[in-house]
Each structure stands twice: as C-alpha cells, then as structure tokens.
Motif scaffolding. Structure first.
Motif, PDB file in Angstrom:
ATOM      1  N   TRP A   1       0.157 -13.869 -10.341  1.00  0.00           N
ATOM      2  CA  TRP A   1       0.413 -14.409 -11.841  1.00  0.00           C
ATOM      3  C   TRP A   1      -0.364 -15.870 -11.930  1.00  0.00           C
ATOM      4  O   TRP A   1       0.295 -16.958 -12.257  1.00  0.00           O
ATOM      5  CB  TRP A   1       1.934 -14.531 -11.613  1.00  0.00           C
ATOM      6  CG  TRP A   1       2.501 -15.178 -12.891  1.00  0.00           C
ATOM      7  CD1 TRP A   1       3.479 -16.085 -13.056  1.00  0.00           C
ATOM      8  CD2 TRP A   1       2.349 -15.120 -14.384  1.00  0.00           C
ATOM      9  NE1 TRP A   1       3.740 -16.611 -14.085  1.00  0.00           N
ATOM     10  CE2 TRP A   1       3.134 -15.784 -15.118  1.00  0.00           C
ATOM     11  CE3 TRP A   1       1.217 -14.125 -14.895  1.00  0.00           C
ATOM     12  CZ2 TRP A   1       3.128 -15.813 -16.359  1.00  0.00           C
ATOM     13  CZ3 TRP A   1       1.367 -14.293 -16.321  1.00  0.00           C
ATOM     14  CH2 TRP A   1       2.221 -15.170 -17.116  1.00  0.00           C
ATOM     15  N   ASN A   2      -1.634 -16.151 -11.462  1.00  0.00           N
ATOM     16  CA  ASN A   2      -2.115 -17.369 -11.316  1.00  0.00           C
ATOM     17  C   ASN A   2      -3.592 -17.239 -11.782  1.00  0.00           C
ATOM     18  O   ASN A   2      -4.775 -17.844 -11.086  1.00  0.00           O
ATOM     19  CB  ASN A   2      -1.978 -17.858  -9.996  1.00  0.00           C
ATOM     20  CG  ASN A   2      -2.745 -17.335  -8.813  1.00  0.00           C
ATOM     21  OD1 ASN A   2      -3.077 -16.118  -8.933  1.00  0.00           O
ATOM     22  ND2 ASN A   2      -3.219 -17.770  -7.928  1.00  0.00           N
TER      23      ASN A   2
ATOM     24  N   GLU B   1      -5.360 -20.681 -12.601  1.00  0.00           N
ATOM     25  CA  GLU B   1      -5.423 -21.540 -11.444  1.00  0.00           C
ATOM     26  C   GLU B   1      -6.893 -20.954 -10.550  1.00  0.00           C
ATOM     27  O   GLU B   1      -7.677 -21.637 -10.032  1.00  0.00           O
ATOM     28  CB  GLU B   1      -4.316 -21.330 -10.542  1.00  0.00           C
ATOM     29  CG  GLU B   1      -4.486 -22.131  -9.390  1.00  0.00           C
ATOM     30  CD  GLU B   1      -3.091 -22.088  -8.556  1.00  0.00           C
ATOM     31  OE1 GLU B   1      -2.958 -22.622  -7.311  1.00  0.00           O
ATOM     32  OE2 GLU B   1      -2.237 -21.869  -8.920  1.00  0.00           O
TER      33      GLU B   1
ATOM     34  N   GLY C   1      -0.234 -26.632 -11.813  1.00  0.00           N
ATOM     35  CA  GLY C   1       0.432 -25.306 -12.692  1.00  0.00           C
ATOM     36  C   GLY C   1       1.988 -25.526 -11.976  1.00  0.00           C
ATOM     37  O   GLY C   1       2.084 -25.722 -10.661  1.00  0.00           O
TER      38      GLY C   1
ATOM     39  N   ALA D   1       5.333 -22.052 -11.714  1.00  0.00           N
ATOM     40  CA  ALA D   1       5.800 -20.921 -12.283  1.00  0.00           C
ATOM     41  C   ALA D   1       7.045 -20.502 -11.756  1.00  0.00           C
ATOM     42  O   ALA D   1       7.630 -21.370 -10.723  1.00  0.00           O
ATOM     43  CB  ALA D   1       4.854 -20.042 -11.660  1.00  0.00           C
ATOM     44  N   TRP D   2       7.834 -20.089 -12.584  1.00  0.00           N
ATOM     45  CA  TRP D   2       9.285 -19.660 -12.136  1.00  0.00           C
ATOM     46  C   TRP D   2       9.630 -18.308 -12.825  1.00  0.00           C
ATOM     47  O   TRP D   2       9.154 -17.732 -13.738  1.00  0.00           O
ATOM     48  CB  TRP D   2      10.351 -20.879 -12.594  1.00  0.00           C
ATOM     49  CG  TRP D   2      10.592 -20.822 -14.097  1.00  0.00           C
ATOM     50  CD1 TRP D   2      11.540 -20.305 -14.701  1.00  0.00           C
ATOM     51  CD2 TRP D   2       9.641 -21.600 -14.929  1.00  0.00           C
ATOM     52  NE1 TRP D   2      11.273 -20.632 -15.964  1.00  0.00           N
ATOM     53  CE2 TRP D   2      10.422 -21.484 -16.322  1.00  0.00           C
ATOM     54  CE3 TRP D   2       8.507 -22.195 -15.118  1.00  0.00           C
ATOM     55  CZ2 TRP D   2       9.723 -22.124 -17.573  1.00  0.00           C
ATOM     56  CZ3 TRP D   2       7.898 -22.871 -16.156  1.00  0.00           C
ATOM     57  CH2 TRP D   2       8.659 -22.689 -17.270  1.00  0.00           C
TER      58      TRP D   2
ATOM     59  N   TRP E   1       7.434 -16.866 -15.943  1.00  0.00           N
ATOM     60  CA  TRP E   1       7.015 -18.000 -16.759  1.00  0.00           C
ATOM     61  C   TRP E   1       6.008 -18.677 -15.876  1.00  0.00           C
ATOM     62  O   TRP E   1       6.003 -19.003 -14.809  1.00  0.00           O
ATOM     63  CB  TRP E   1       7.894 -18.961 -17.235  1.00  0.00           C
ATOM     64  CG  TRP E   1       8.791 -18.399 -18.207  1.00  0.00           C
ATOM     65  CD1 TRP E   1      10.139 -17.791 -18.124  1.00  0.00           C
ATOM     66  CD2 TRP E   1       8.788 -18.574 -19.691  1.00  0.00           C
ATOM     67  NE1 TRP E   1      10.842 -17.532 -19.030  1.00  0.00           N
ATOM     68  CE2 TRP E   1       9.927 -17.829 -20.211  1.00  0.00           C
ATOM     69  CE3 TRP E   1       7.710 -19.230 -20.410  1.00  0.00           C
ATOM     70  CZ2 TRP E   1      10.002 -17.865 -21.693  1.00  0.00           C
ATOM     71  CZ3 TRP E   1       8.028 -19.234 -22.121  1.00  0.00           C
ATOM     72  CH2 TRP E   1       9.240 -18.442 -22.358  1.00  0.00           C
ATOM     73  N   ARG E   2       4.901 -19.188 -16.634  1.00  0.00           N
ATOM     74  CA  ARG E   2       3.906 -20.099 -15.950  1.00  0.00           C
ATOM     75  C   ARG E   2       3.258 -21.040 -16.883  1.00  0.00           C
ATOM     76  O   ARG E   2       3.152 -20.653 -18.333  1.00  0.00           O
ATOM     77  CB  ARG E   2       2.828 -19.303 -15.305  1.00  0.00           C
ATOM     78  CG  ARG E   2       1.607 -20.115 -14.663  1.00  0.00           C
ATOM     79  CD  ARG E   2       0.772 -19.472 -14.114  1.00  0.00           C
ATOM     80  NE  ARG E   2      -0.277 -20.337 -13.204  1.00  0.00           N
ATOM     81  CZ  ARG E   2      -0.124 -20.809 -12.047  1.00  0.00           C
ATOM     82  NH1 ARG E   2       0.733 -20.214 -11.110  1.00  0.00           N
ATOM     83  NH2 ARG E   2      -0.839 -21.804 -11.652  1.00  0.00           N
TER      84      ARG E   2
ATOM     85  N   ASP F   1       0.295 -24.160 -17.068  1.00  0.00           N
ATOM     86  CA  ASP F   1      -0.948 -24.719 -16.378  1.00  0.00           C
ATOM     87  C   ASP F   1      -1.047 -25.893 -17.457  1.00  0.00           C
ATOM     88  O   ASP F   1      -1.591 -25.892 -18.542  1.00  0.00           O
ATOM     89  CB  ASP F   1      -2.080 -23.622 -16.520  1.00  0.00           C
ATOM     90  CG  ASP F   1      -1.635 -22.630 -15.489  1.00  0.00           C
ATOM     91  OD1 ASP F   1      -1.912 -22.810 -14.161  1.00  0.00           O
ATOM     92  OD2 ASP F   1      -1.407 -21.623 -15.793  1.00  0.00           O
TER      93      ASP F   1
ATOM     94  N   GLU G   1      -6.346 -16.251 -17.726  1.00  0.00           N
ATOM     95  CA  GLU G   1      -5.013 -15.355 -17.225  1.00  0.00           C
ATOM     96  C   GLU G   1      -5.565 -14.065 -16.804  1.00  0.00           C
ATOM     97  O   GLU G   1      -4.757 -13.573 -15.888  1.00  0.00           O
ATOM     98  CB  GLU G   1      -3.733 -15.591 -17.845  1.00  0.00           C
ATOM     99  CG  GLU G   1      -3.691 -14.844 -19.294  1.00  0.00           C
ATOM    100  CD  GLU G   1      -4.230 -15.784 -20.418  1.00  0.00           C
ATOM    101  OE1 GLU G   1      -4.301 -15.449 -21.342  1.00  0.00           O
ATOM    102  OE2 GLU G   1      -4.812 -16.900 -20.160  1.00  0.00           O
TER     103      GLU G   1
END
Length: 285
Positions: free
Chosen positions: A70-71, A74, A90, A92-93, A102-103, A105, A205
C-alpha cells in the motif's frame, strides 16, 4: 489477496464528510492543508499545504490492495530518470472496523497543471517538443528498471490471465494473447496524470510490472477524440505501440471502451471501434 477477503463499502469522497481524515493527516504529517482549494475525487483527496507542498490522500479496500502493499507512491521514489514529484513523507492507517486502508503522502508541489482535467482530452493541448522529449526519456528510463511490484491498472492486478480474459470477452478473434515482455509501468498514464507544459508524471500508487506498451496505449487511447494528438502519441511511442505486446495492450485499453459497458455518448467510442478493427486484423496476420 484472495476473493474471500471482505469487500469495503463503496464510499465517494466527493460527498463523504472528510474533516476527521484531514485532521488526522495534518497532525501526522505536521502540515496545514488549504481546505478551501481541496481537490476531491471519488477515491482520493489532494491539497496544497502551508509550506508549499502537496498532500495526496487515498482510501482503498483490502480487496484492492493486493500482494504488493500500500505504498506505491513511496516505492516510486527510488526510480531513476523519471520526471515525477519528489516524495517527502507518508502515513497510513486502517479505518476502524472496516477492511479499508487510508494513506497520505506529502510530495513536491508541481508548478504545471495536469494536461487534462479528466483521463481523456477533447482538444489538442498544444504541448511543446520538449514535453514529448521528456515523456520519451521518462518512459524509456522507467522501462529499463525492475521491481517486484505488479501493476494494478484500475486497481486490478494485471496478469496474463486477466489480459486473456478481457481480450477474449471483447475480441474473440484474437486467438493468441500471450504477453512476451513485461516492464515497469505507471499503469494509470492518463492525461490527468501528466503535467504540462513542464512534463511530470503524478499519482504512482498503481505502478509495477506490466505488459510492454501499457502506458503508451493508455495515453494514446485517451487521445483518440483528438486524432492529431493520438497520432503524435503513436509517433513518439511507435516502438512500444507497434510491438505485438503493444498492440495487445492497445486492445486491452479499447476493450473498456467498446466492450459491454460501451455507451453512445462516449467521444472515444467511434474512433475506438475503428482502431479496434485495425488492431484485430493486424494481430490475425
């Protein structure tokens, strides 16, 4: 990710209250967002910060994240020779109680706007030669690199089976759909994700390994309503688009326009039908 994963509820961030999300991002990244100029899309949010950077926020369900994580934005920071915003940080959670991540950046703010307000364009943007030179340099540099990531165009992991199924459903006359060469691709190279007149590519992404020609086919296909622009894309990326894989990727893009979800008002429909006939004939030779 398997089909047994729970599916996230559909949420449209253009209409959903997002103040709590923005507050969480501001606290985590230690920024202040310009909420009056917030760009709201169905699955993502974007805004300038008080320190002259850009923050992109996305909501995505577990079933659309896949094995690569999910990065993507990045991970793209390691790419060499590609014109893109610099990545700074960045966060994320997980959304409590939901199969959703959720992310956010924080990135370099690019001065030039997107070439198109949407994926496709309806008039020639009049891009300078330097723009096309930078496009070629970036796509060539990207294709020369390697990554364990697999591209997820339209958030769906692209595999040989996925390509074969899509083409088989719309273009059954193409018997051999085997992909010969896989290279790194942006995987969402629409006119909304390229900036101009100073060239840059945003929204990384979904990047990863994909069949050769995916990016060129996506940019070309979204230009079909402007024949001169589509011709310029084809001219600049001829090596990709005239390869066998490139022809398959062009049909892969066109399958979404002329397939079961086609609608008569689509400005791409008529030229897409014509190009699909040409490509099918070429692949049958």
């Amino acid at each position: 990710m398997t089909g047994s994963l729970p599916v996230a509820a559909q949420v449209d961030l253009r209409r959903q209250p997002v103040d709590d999300v923005l507050e969480r991002v501001e606290a985590a990244l230690q920024v202040e967002l310009d909420r009056q100029a917030l760009v709201r899309k169905r699955r993502s949010l974007g805004g300038r910060t008080e320190r002259g950077t850009w923050v992109r926020i996305e909501r995505r369900g577990f079933e659309r994240i896949g094995a690569q994580g999910w990065n993507g934005t990045e991970a793209a920071a390691v790419l060499q020779g590609v014109a893109m915003p610099e990545w700074y940080q960045g966060v994320a959670w997980r959304e409590p109680g939901e199969p959703v991540m959720w992310r956010a950046d924080e990135l370099e703010l690019i001065a030039s706007p997107s070439v198109g307000k949407a994926a496709l364009v309806l008039e020639d943007p009049g891009l300078p030669d330097a723009w096309w030179e930078a496009l070629n340099a970036s796509l060539d540099a990207l294709a020369a690199q390697r990554t364990p990531r697999i591209a997820t165009p339209d958030t769906a992991t692209i595999t040989q089976e996925h390509v074969t199924q899509n083409l088989g459903e719309v273009f059954p006359g193409v018997a051999d759909t085997r992909i010969e060469r896989w290279t790194p691709a942006h995987a969402d190279l629409t006119w909304a994700n390229v900036m101009g007149p100073e060239f840059s590519i945003i929204d990384w992404e979904d990047w990863g390994m994909a069949p050769r020609g995916l990016d060129a086919a996506t940019l070309w296909g979204n230009a079909l309503a402007v024949p001169a622009l589509a011709d310029r894309v084809h001219q600049e990326r001829r090596a990709d688009l005239e390869s066998r894989d490139g022809r398959l990727m062009s049909l892969f893009f066109l399958s979404k326009i002329v397939g079961p979800c086609a609608y008569e008002e689509d400005p791409l429909l008529t030229p897409a039908q014509k190009e699909a006939e040409r490509l099918v004939a070429e692949l049958q030779l």
